[in-house]
Design a protein around this motif. Structure first.
Motif, PDB file in Angstrom:
ATOM      1  N   THR A   6      50.310  36.674  54.402  1.00 47.03           N
ATOM      2  CA  THR A   6      49.316  36.276  53.417  1.00 47.03           C
ATOM      3  C   THR A   6      49.532  37.048  52.127  1.00 47.03           C
ATOM      4  OG1 THR A   6      47.708  35.783  55.146  1.00 47.03           O
ATOM      5  CG2 THR A   6      46.847  36.122  52.921  1.00 47.03           C
ATOM      6  N   LEU A   7      49.562  36.336  51.009  1.00 49.67           N
ATOM      7  CA  LEU A   7      49.751  36.949  49.700  1.00 49.67           C
ATOM      8  C   LEU A   7      48.421  36.969  48.949  1.00 49.67           C
ATOM      9  CD1 LEU A   7      53.116  35.267  48.609  1.00 49.67           C
ATOM     10  CD2 LEU A   7      52.775  37.450  49.771  1.00 49.67           C
ATOM     11  N   SER A   8      48.077  38.108  48.403  1.00 51.38           N
ATOM     12  CA  SER A   8      46.839  38.241  47.643  1.00 51.38           C
ATOM     13  C   SER A   8      47.042  37.691  46.229  1.00 51.38           C
ATOM     14  CB  SER A   8      46.409  39.701  47.576  1.00 51.38           C
ATOM     15  OG  SER A   8      47.431  40.498  46.992  1.00 51.38           O
ATOM     16  N   CYS A   9      45.987  37.071  45.689  1.00 52.96           N
ATOM     17  CA  CYS A   9      46.093  36.385  44.395  1.00 52.96           C
ATOM     18  C   CYS A   9      45.012  36.844  43.421  1.00 52.96           C
ATOM     19  CB  CYS A   9      45.963  34.873  44.573  1.00 52.96           C
ATOM     20  SG  CYS A   9      47.170  34.148  45.692  1.00 52.96           S
ATOM     21  N   LEU A  10      45.369  36.857  42.149  1.00 49.72           N
ATOM     22  CA  LEU A  10      44.427  37.080  41.060  1.00 49.72           C
ATOM     23  C   LEU A  10      44.536  35.914  40.088  1.00 49.72           C
ATOM     24  CD1 LEU A  10      42.490  38.861  39.304  1.00 49.72           C
ATOM     25  CD2 LEU A  10      44.561  39.834  38.272  1.00 49.72           C
ATOM     26  N   ILE A  11      43.397  35.380  39.653  1.00 52.45           N
ATOM     27  CA  ILE A  11      43.355  34.341  38.628  1.00 52.45           C
ATOM     28  C   ILE A  11      42.822  34.964  37.342  1.00 52.45           C
ATOM     29  CG2 ILE A  11      42.349  32.129  37.913  1.00 52.45           C
ATOM     30  CD1 ILE A  11      41.952  31.529  40.923  1.00 52.45           C
ATOM     31  N   VAL A  12      43.518  34.761  36.229  1.00 57.60           N
ATOM     32  CA  VAL A  12      43.020  35.171  34.913  1.00 57.60           C
ATOM     33  C   VAL A  12      43.116  33.949  34.008  1.00 57.60           C
ATOM     34  CG1 VAL A  12      43.259  36.734  32.958  1.00 57.60           C
ATOM     35  CG2 VAL A  12      43.785  37.545  35.265  1.00 57.60           C
ATOM     36  N   ASP A  15      39.423  29.129  31.126  1.00 61.34           N
ATOM     37  CA  ASP A  15      38.985  27.752  31.350  1.00 61.34           C
ATOM     38  C   ASP A  15      38.297  27.658  32.713  1.00 61.34           C
ATOM     39  OD1 ASP A  15      38.720  25.061  31.921  1.00 61.34           O
ATOM     40  OD2 ASP A  15      40.699  24.497  31.182  1.00 61.34           O
ATOM     41  N   PRO A  16      36.970  27.452  32.755  1.00 60.61           N
ATOM     42  CA  PRO A  16      36.260  27.440  34.045  1.00 60.61           C
ATOM     43  C   PRO A  16      36.730  26.333  34.980  1.00 60.61           C
ATOM     44  CG  PRO A  16      34.821  26.685  32.266  1.00 60.61           C
ATOM     45  CD  PRO A  16      36.046  27.248  31.616  1.00 60.61           C
ATOM     46  N   VAL A  17      37.097  25.183  34.437  1.00 59.35           N
ATOM     47  CA  VAL A  17      37.576  24.080  35.279  1.00 59.35           C
ATOM     48  C   VAL A  17      38.890  24.468  35.950  1.00 59.35           C
ATOM     49  CG1 VAL A  17      38.381  21.693  35.304  1.00 59.35           C
ATOM     50  CG2 VAL A  17      36.391  22.319  33.918  1.00 59.35           C
ATOM     51  N   ASN A  18      39.784  25.072  35.187  1.00 59.99           N
ATOM     52  CA  ASN A  18      41.066  25.461  35.767  1.00 59.99           C
ATOM     53  C   ASN A  18      40.898  26.591  36.781  1.00 59.99           C
ATOM     54  OD1 ASN A  18      43.980  24.848  35.571  1.00 59.99           O
ATOM     55  ND2 ASN A  18      44.142  27.013  35.075  1.00 59.99           N
ATOM     56  N   ARG A  19      39.973  27.517  36.516  1.00 60.76           N
ATOM     57  CA  ARG A  19      39.703  28.569  37.496  1.00 60.76           C
ATOM     58  C   ARG A  19      39.216  27.983  38.819  1.00 60.76           C
ATOM     59  NH1 ARG A  19      37.027  31.165  33.552  1.00 60.76           N
ATOM     60  NH2 ARG A  19      35.012  30.904  34.610  1.00 60.76           N
ATOM     61  N   LEU A  20      38.272  27.048  38.721  1.00 55.75           N
ATOM     62  CA  LEU A  20      37.755  26.417  39.939  1.00 55.75           C
ATOM     63  C   LEU A  20      38.846  25.654  40.676  1.00 55.75           C
ATOM     64  CD1 LEU A  20      34.293  25.110  38.657  1.00 55.75           C
ATOM     65  CD2 LEU A  20      34.692  26.927  40.347  1.00 55.75           C
ATOM     66  N   SER A  37      38.794  36.418  40.445  1.00 51.10           N
ATOM     67  CA  SER A  37      38.982  35.331  39.483  1.00 51.10           C
ATOM     68  C   SER A  37      38.315  35.771  38.182  1.00 51.10           C
ATOM     69  CB  SER A  37      38.363  34.035  40.024  1.00 51.10           C
ATOM     70  OG  SER A  37      38.611  32.948  39.160  1.00 51.10           O
ATOM     71  N   LEU A  38      39.125  36.063  37.161  1.00 49.96           N
ATOM     72  CA  LEU A  38      38.647  36.684  35.928  1.00 49.96           C
ATOM     73  C   LEU A  38      38.735  35.716  34.752  1.00 49.96           C
ATOM     74  CD1 LEU A  38      40.405  40.147  36.384  1.00 49.96           C
ATOM     75  CD2 LEU A  38      38.160  39.417  37.231  1.00 49.96           C
ATOM     76  N   THR A  39      37.920  35.975  33.728  1.00 51.43           N
ATOM     77  CA  THR A  39      37.743  34.998  32.652  1.00 51.43           C
ATOM     78  C   THR A  39      38.549  35.261  31.395  1.00 51.43           C
ATOM     79  OG1 THR A  39      35.814  36.196  31.797  1.00 51.43           O
ATOM     80  CG2 THR A  39      35.406  34.493  33.450  1.00 51.43           C
ATOM     81  N   LEU A  57      49.908  36.627  40.460  1.00 52.37           N
ATOM     82  CA  LEU A  57      48.967  36.500  39.345  1.00 52.37           C
ATOM     83  C   LEU A  57      49.088  35.094  38.759  1.00 52.37           C
ATOM     84  CD1 LEU A  57      47.080  37.488  37.080  1.00 52.37           C
ATOM     85  CD2 LEU A  57      49.097  38.482  35.949  1.00 52.37           C
ATOM     86  N   PHE A  58      47.993  34.311  38.850  1.00 52.23           N
ATOM     87  CA  PHE A  58      47.922  33.014  38.183  1.00 52.23           C
ATOM     88  C   PHE A  58      47.328  33.269  36.793  1.00 52.23           C
ATOM     89  CE2 PHE A  58      47.919  31.905  42.662  1.00 52.23           C
ATOM     90  CZ  PHE A  58      48.799  30.833  42.707  1.00 52.23           C
TER      91      PHE A  58
END
Length: 242
Positions: A6-12, A15-20, A37-39, A57-58
């Motif tokens: 399992t790989l851990s992920c971070l979203i930065v 765009d709220p739609v793209n984060r979701l 999941s950061l803004t 990192l996304f």
């Protein structure tokens, strides 16, 4: 049968739609887990500077205050990076920073999964070599955006790069790749000092030159590249000669 780690992920992404969307896709993928999941980019910078780490990192490219490319440039040891953007004109920056993949919004789960698979392959390569801190890519390899996909190119195989309006053509022994960028932008971001501008329309790989005759660089396969007078001094300072 071995299981996929399992790989851990971070979203930065601002765009709220793209984060979701990314959060949902990660939840659908058994081999991924979402850490945060950061803004915006500043939140991402704080995340890493406070000692947090993730495997993937996304990262959105265009964000206020600190954009994705700026964030990558200040991180001393970034994780595997999958860029997300609504625009296709960041390809040169992307391969210069050696990102794993480059997703153009909107993207579907199939395209997301292919990017994750690349990251898993790179993570596996790194895990098999724990004693080295080298990049996931060989020093000569870069990803280049060709049409709608990132193509891995070994720049040791490149003979020259030719300008064609708002595009450049990367010429190797066996094929050509067309990239949407200007020659000026390409040469400024190319991280190899043996690639030299020799003409307003050409960048030359000096390591592949077989001879220079009558202001022409003679390349393998009988190909020739002109060297204009304004660039001759630069070329001759770069090459080894007696």
């Amino acid at each position: 049968m071995p299981t996929t780690p399992t790989l851990s992920c971070l979203i930065v992404d601002d765009d709220p739609v793209n984060r979701l969307t990314l959060e949902h896709y990660i939840s659908l993928t058994d081999s991924l887990s979402l850490t945060a999941s950061l803004t915006d980019g500043l939140e991402g910078l704080t995340f890493f500077r406070t000692g947090n780490q993730v495997d993937i990192l996304f990262l959105d490219v265009q964000m206020p205050q600190l954009n994705g490319l700026e964030l990558l440039r200040v991180l001393p040891d970034p994780p595997l990076v999958i860029l997300t953007t609504a625009h296709e004109d960041f390809a040169v920056d992307a391969f210069n920073l050696q990102v794993t993949d480059y997703l153009v919004k909107p993207f579907d789960y199939a395209r997301f999964s292919r990017a994750v698979q690349r990251a898993q392959q790179q993570a596996g390569t790194l895990a098999q070599a724990p004693t080295t801190q080298a990049s996931a890519l060989p020093d000569s390899d870069l990803f280049v955006k060709v049409n709608n996909k990132m193509v891995r190119i070994n720049f040791d195989d490149v003979l020259y790069v030719e300008a064609l309006s708002d595009y450049v053509i990367i010429v190797t022994d066996k094929q050509k790749h067309i990239v949407y960028t200007t020659l000026k932008a390409f040469v400024e971001r190319l991280p190899f000092d043996h690639f030299v501008r020799v003409h307003r329309s050409y960048i030359l790989n000096l390591r592949r030159v077989e001879a220079i005759e009558n202001n022409m660089a003679l390349m393998p396969g009988g190909q020739e590249v002109p060297i204009s007078k304004s660039y001759q001094d630069i070329v001759f300072r770069k090459i080894n000669r007696i």
